[in-house]
Structures are given as structure tokens and as C-alpha cells.
Write a protein that holds these residues in place. Structure first.
Motif, PDB file in Angstrom:
ATOM      1  N   SER A   5      -4.156  -5.322  -6.368  1.00  7.17           N
ATOM      2  CA  SER A   5      -3.812  -4.863  -5.017  1.00  7.17           C
ATOM      3  C   SER A   5      -2.546  -4.023  -4.984  1.00  7.17           C
ATOM      4  CB  SER A   5      -3.637  -6.072  -4.086  1.00  7.17           C
ATOM      5  OG  SER A   5      -2.562  -6.893  -4.528  1.00  7.17           O
TER       6      SER A   5
ATOM      7  N   ASP B  66      -3.530  -8.650 -10.733  1.00  8.98           N
ATOM      8  CA  ASP B  66      -3.390  -8.312  -9.313  1.00  8.98           C
ATOM      9  C   ASP B  66      -3.642  -6.826  -9.112  1.00  8.98           C
ATOM     10  OD1 ASP B  66      -2.789  -8.043  -6.681  1.00  8.98           O
ATOM     11  OD2 ASP B  66      -0.645  -8.432  -6.879  1.00  8.98           O
TER      12      ASP B  66
ATOM     13  N   CYS C 171       0.861  -1.179   0.000  1.00  8.29           N
ATOM     14  CA  CYS C 171       0.000   0.000   0.000  1.00  8.29           C
ATOM     15  C   CYS C 171       0.902   1.236   0.000  1.00  8.29           C
ATOM     16  CB  CYS C 171      -0.945   0.013   1.206  1.00  8.29           C
ATOM     17  SG  CYS C 171      -0.103  -0.031   2.788  1.00  8.29           S
TER      18      CYS C 171
END
Length: 639
Positions: free
Chosen positions: A477, A475, A226
Motif C-alpha cells: 500500500s 505492504d 498515497c
């Protein structure tokens, strides 16, 4: 450090003894076997004693009620804290080591306990009551663990592939998709291995097996990337504190500890922090400037010597010479997979030297580049992002221009031209394809040009880059450069760097620890915004700033290097006879994987300096040597 093995279903008496023998180099200090023919379960273990050297930590280890049996490979660095918690809950212990802590914790909390482990591990737990076998691997795959279903109703696992080959019904057939990946990256992607039917347990993975039930797989951890906003000064101080704590945790040992020291930032920082806890022996490799004339690798030795003097540490050096053919075949046997990276040779030589020096545990800087964007490919992908705004015709023209730049000339100019050609040759591709092109040592077109018609028919249109490309695209994320870091952290690190580091260390009876993969450190780094990892072309930006005052600037700001080898020079000169012997038409046609005329052509292009295809040549040699040991004969019989 140890080796583990097991079979559930289709019981074979004495198999564990044969599997233990095949990987006994992983555990020269003892071995053990558990067999229960009625339940069709067998577990094997070979032991390298590092913590609690007494017999009370021997394996397989049984729970006091006889329900559970554990075999475990690795180290749990926070086992003392976990033990205190368990003792406060009334759990009694018979030993001082981490093995029993793992057993009691799993017994008390089940798989939830795995998430509390800070360490490197692969283990198997048999539950006699539930008739269930559970196997698991650490979060980032420091310790290897392979599995297969050799026949219906049977589940086989081991720390090394060669041990699995002791099973009489395991088929040793090539996986051509994985082999193509090896030719490109030097390693396979995902859970593939070069032997079809044998897979690796993914990092952070758990597998459950019960008779007559489908295999159950789950992930207990994946990197939670993140972009949390971070104050630079606070992040720098926190990173420094976390690295120091990780090194301190990983110094726990009842045997001598040493360190790899390349003279680069990562190993120098680890050595600096470790030396604060006491006297530390360091080890490095050397090779002559004449051998380096073609490769033009950054010289490590002056920096390693300088850093050792700064630390007041003893530095042991071992020379890498062109007489590599004599050991490369044996190293491929220990690698289990056709991992085409000469760095494995350096790792082996250092590990062997350390063992002769009575050092049993070594600290390594592996993991920092994948976490903090340390490879040149991160700089290259950032530097070329403006290319995407150019018309495709112009990008294609840049690619064509790159193809005429000489790729294998000797000297400093030759090295510079090779790097320029490498960066520009990917101009017409998408960012994902471009990044994976930088990850690959050889262009896909060159790889496919040497494959035989049968090989091409087996893989169809699939290229070596496709599996990784799909993984990145699918993906959501991770975004920006984090998507590339996730690929390297989840594939390149465990399938390549950690694989050869573990296998080369264990081949000599050495346990290698990697402080940068400490849980708290990883959790912090994956939450950092990209601009702290790479800034204005400076890779590992935050780590470099955090290391200042601990490591001299001349080490921090030097050109990126590592434990490599002058393989281009070896192939051009000293290994010519080896190349000719392994790639003559008769041998190539008998194997059936490559086109002999195409191999002769890539050799000619490299020898004349037109194109740098020496890594492809190294990969071809590696593949043939591997096939002779793992396809043509049974590696379990070679002890």
C-alpha cells in the motif's frame, strides 16, 4: 491523563487495588475500582485531572442503565463537537468532560464511534449484558496499552507493564527476539515487548474478549498513504492552517499548559502557535561544551533562548550532568521496557521541572519527523540510491572502506567521520536493509557478536532488522519513501518516541500532547507526494516552507537536533565504574545473555576511538538495569 487496568475471567479479589498502586504516578488526583465477581470482571483507574476537575468525571464511569462501565486514559480534543451531536439526538449528560462523551458515544454507536475521535486515548469498555470486554488505542499509539492472557480463560490489561505484574500468575520471562531489537533500535518492533507473553495493543487497534471464546483483534485505522498530486503553494497554506488548528484544539485544558522547546523547527513552531493564544512557559535542557566534545551534538540552547525571546515566553532551563546513574535506573522502572535512549532523561528532567513550576500539560513536537521525513536517514537513503546501480563488488569495497574510518574520535572532525562511516557502511545492502541499517544505532554483526550461545540458540538466524523488513516488503500500500515513513509512523513513533514521552511525563504527573498527530493534519500529510516531504536533500521541505514568517529562518535552516544527551562522553568517562560493575564476568555469566569477553572488546574499540559502539554499551547497561527490576524482582512490589 490517567492509568487504566482490568481483568476479565479468573477473578482475583483486590487485584485492581494492587494494579492501581503500581501505576498511581499516572493518576495522583484519585483512583477508583469496579468489581463484579459474578461476572469475573474488575476495572481499575487512577486519575490525573485535566478536564472537568469535579467528581462527576471520576472513573470507572457507569452508564445510567448500568449496562456499560468505562475506564479511559487520554484526551478527546473534539469532545465538545461530539457532545453537541449526541445532545441533538436526545442524549443527556451529567458532566462537562470528555469521559462521559466517550461513554455515551460508544453506548449509542458502538465501535463506529471510535473513528470519530480526535485525540490520544486508551480505554476499556465492559458490556455487562453481552459479557464482553472491549479495549482500544488511539490511531497512532500516543497512549500506551498492554495486554496478556496470564492463564487460560483470563484477560489482563493495563497502561503500564509494572501494573500487570501485580497478577500473581503472570510469568516474567524475557523475549529474546524483542531484546535483540532493543539492542539495535532502542525499542522493540510490532506488538512485542521485552517480556514474553505481554503484548501492546497496536495503534489504531481494537481487541474484544469474551469468556471461552478466541481473542478478536481488528484495525479500525491504518495510515492511508498515497501520492495525490498537490500544488505546492496550496499544500503549504493548507499545512500551516491545519497545524494552527491542531495546536488550538490541543490547548483545551482546565490546568496550566507549557511547551518543550529544543530550539528546533518542530517545537519552535508549536510554541509559536501556542503563544498566540496566551502566555506560554517553555522548558529546555542544557549541557556543557566539554561534555559534548565527543558526541558533537548540535547545540540547542542558543536557539531555544533565541526562540523564547522571540515569543516573549519564559524559558526554564535544566542542566543535564554526568550524574545520570542516580536516576537512570528509576527511569527504566517508569519506562517499563529497556528503551535505550538518553533522550528519555531529557524528557524526564523537563517534565519534572514543569511540574515543579505548576505546569500540568505540555505540548511536544513529536510526530513531525515521522510524518514529513525529518530524520537524516531519509536524506541518507535518498542520497545513496545511486549505489544500487553499482556492481556488488564495488559496493562491497565501499563497505570495507567505511570500516577503516575511525568511528569514535572527539571533536568536529570525529563527528563528521562517524556520520560518513555510518552512511557508507550500508552500501552493499538492499534499499530496505540499508534504511533499517540507518534506523539501527548498531550494526547487526556487532550486536550478535556480544550475544551468548544460549541467546543465539533462542533467536536462530533472526536479526533485529528482519521483522521490520518483512513488514515493509509485505505492504504494497505504500511505495517509494512512503514505505519507510509507514515503518517509522507505525513502529518507531509509538514504540519509541511516544512511549518515553508518555512514560516520562506520567512519572512526574505531566500530560504531554502532540499536535502534529492531530487527525486532520495526519490525514492531509499522508496523502502528500514524497517530493513535498523531502526535496533535493532537504528534509521536511514542505513544513520548513510553511513555517517561514512564523519561525525565523535561523531556526528553520539549522542542523537537525533534538533533546539528546552527551552519552558517549558519559560512558567514556563518568560511567566507567557503572559499566565495570554491571558487566563484570560474574554478573554477565549469571544473567546468561551476553559474552563477557565480547563486551570487553566493544568497550575497548570505543575507548580507543576505532568504532562507535557507545550506543550498544548504553543498551547493554539499560538491559541489565531493566532485568534487575523486571526479571529478578517483581516491579509491582517496588512502590
Amino acid at each position: 491523563m490517567c492509568g487504566i487496568a482490568g481483568l476479565s475471567g479468573d477473578f482475583i479479589p483486590g487485584l485492581m487495588d494492587r494494579m492501581n498502586t503500581a501505576q498511581r504516578h499516572r493518576g495522583p488526583d484519585g483512583q477508583g475500582v469496579f468489581e463484579n465477581p459474578a461476572s469475573e470482571i474488575a476495572l481499575g483507574h487512577v486519575r490525573l485531572a485535566v478536564l472537568d476537575l469535579s467528581e462527576s468525571s471520576s472513573q470507572p464511569m457507569h452508564s445510567s442503565d448500568g449496562r456499560y462501565v468505562l475506564v479511559f486514559n487520554g484526551e478527546i480534543y473534539n469532545f465538545r463537537e461530539l457532545r453537541q451531536t449526541l445532545e441533538s439526538q436526545g442524549v443527556a449528560f451529567r458532566s462537562r468532560g470528555d469521559t462521559e462523551v466517550l461513554l455515551r458515544g460508544l453506548q449509542a454507536e458502538g465501535t463506529a464511534f471510535i473513528k470519530k475521535l480526535d485525540g490520544m486515548f486508551a480505554f476499556a469498555l465492559w458490556d455487562q449484558e453481552q459479557q464482553e470486554l472491549l479495549i482500544a488505542r488511539d490511531r497512532l499509539g500516543v497512549k500506551p496499552l498492554y495486554y496478556a492472557e496470564p492463564v487460560p480463560g483470563a484477560f489482563l490489561f493495563a497502561s503500564e507493564i509494572k501494573a500487570m505484574c501485580a497478577h500473581p500468575k503472570l510469568r516474567r520471562e524475557p523475549d529474546f527476539f524483542a531484546i535483540q531489537q532493543h539492542l539495535a533500535y532502542g525499542h522493540s518492533s510490532g506488538t512485542r515487548t521485552a517480556l514474553r507473553g505481554i503484548q501492546r495493543v497496536p495503534p489504531g487497534g481494537i481487541i474484544r474478549w469474551r469468556p471461552n471464546q478466541p481473542l478478536k483483534t481488528e484495525q479500525y485505522w491504518t495510515p492511508p498513504f498515497c501520492d495525490q498530486p498537490q500544488n505546492f503553494k496550496d499544500a503549504k497554506e493548507q499545512l500551516r492552517e491545519l497545524i494552527s488548528a491542531a495546536v488550538h484544539r490541543q490547548l483545551v485544558s482546565d490546568v496550566p499548559v507549557g511547551a518543550f522547546l529544543s530550539g528546533g523547527l518542530d517545537s519552535s513552531l508549536i510554541a509559536r502557535l501556542a503563544s498566540e493564544q496566551g502566555v506560554l512557559n517553555c522548558y529546555t535542557t542544557t549541557y556543557s561544551s566539554a561534555d559534548n566534545q565527543l558526541d558533537q551534538s548540535a547545540s540547542d540552547l542558543p536557539y531555544a533562548r533565541f526562540m523564547a525571546k522571540e515569543l516573549g515566553a519564559r524559558l526554564e532551563e535544566i542542566a543535564m550532568t554526568s550524574d545520570v546513574a542516580s536516576i537512570w535506573q528509576r527511569l527504566i522502572y517508569h519506562l517499563d521496557e529497556p528503551l535505550a535512549d538518553p533522550a528519555a532523561i531529557a524528557c524526564y528532567l523537563i517534565s519534572r521541572l514543569a511540574k515543579e513550576d505548576n505546569t500540568t500539560v505540555m505540548l511536544s513536537g513529536q510526530g513531525a519527523d515521522e510524518l514529513l521525513a525529518g530524520y537524516p536517514r531519509y536524506w541518507a537513503i535518498q542520497s545513496t540510491q545511486q549505489i544500487d546501480s553499482l556492481p556488488m563488488a564495488m559496493r562491497s569495497a565501499i563497505t570495507r572502506m567505511a570500516s577503516v574510518i575511525p568511528g569514535a574520535l572527539p571533536g568536529r572532525i570525529g563527528g563528521t567521520l562517524r556520520r560518513v562511516r555510518r552512511v557508507l557502511s550500508e552500501a552493499q545492502r538492499t534499499p530496505i536493509e540499508r534504511f533499517l541499517g540507518y534506523c539501527s544505532a548498531t550494526p547487526s554483526a556487532s550486536i550478535r557478536s556480544i550475544l551468548s550461545p544460549d541467546f543465539l540458540a533462542a533467536i536462530g538466524d533472526e536479526t533485529a532488522l528482519d521483522e521490520c523488513a518483512r513488514g515493509i516488503r509485505n505492504d504494497p500500500s505504500a511505495q517509494n519513501i512512503n514505505r519507510f515513513l509507514r515503518r517509522d509512523l507505525g513502529t518507531y513513533l509509538p514504540n519509541h518516541n511516544l512511549l518515553y514521552t508518555d512514560k516520562m511525563g506520567m512519572a512526574t504527573g505531566i500530560e504531554t500532547r502532540v499536535p502534529f498527530i492531530d487527525n486532520a493534519l495526519v490525514d492531509f500529510i499522508v496523502g502528500l507526494p514524497p517530493e513535498l516531504k523531502i526535496q533535493k536533500g532537504t528534509t521536511k521541505f514542505l513544513l520548513k516552507e510553511a513555517a517561514r514568517t512564523l519561525v525565523p529562518d535561523r531556526v528553520i535552516d539549522r542542523r537537525k537536533a533534538g533533546f539528546g544527551a552527551p552519552y558517549r562522553n558519559w560512558l567514556r568517562n563518568d560511567l566507567s565504574e557503572m559499566w565495570n560493575d554491571l558487566t563484570d564476568s560474574e554478573s554477565v555469566n549469571r544473567r546468561g545473555w551476553f559474552d563477557p569477553q565480547a563486551l570487553a572488546e566493544i568497550r575497548h574499540q570505543s575507548q580507543t576511538g576505532k568504532t562507535d559502539l557507545y550506543m550498544l554499551q548504553w543498551a547493554v547497561l539499560t538491559m541489565e538495569l531493566w532485568a534487575r527490576q523486571f526479571i529478578d524482582q517483581n516491579p509491582a512490589d517496588q512502590n
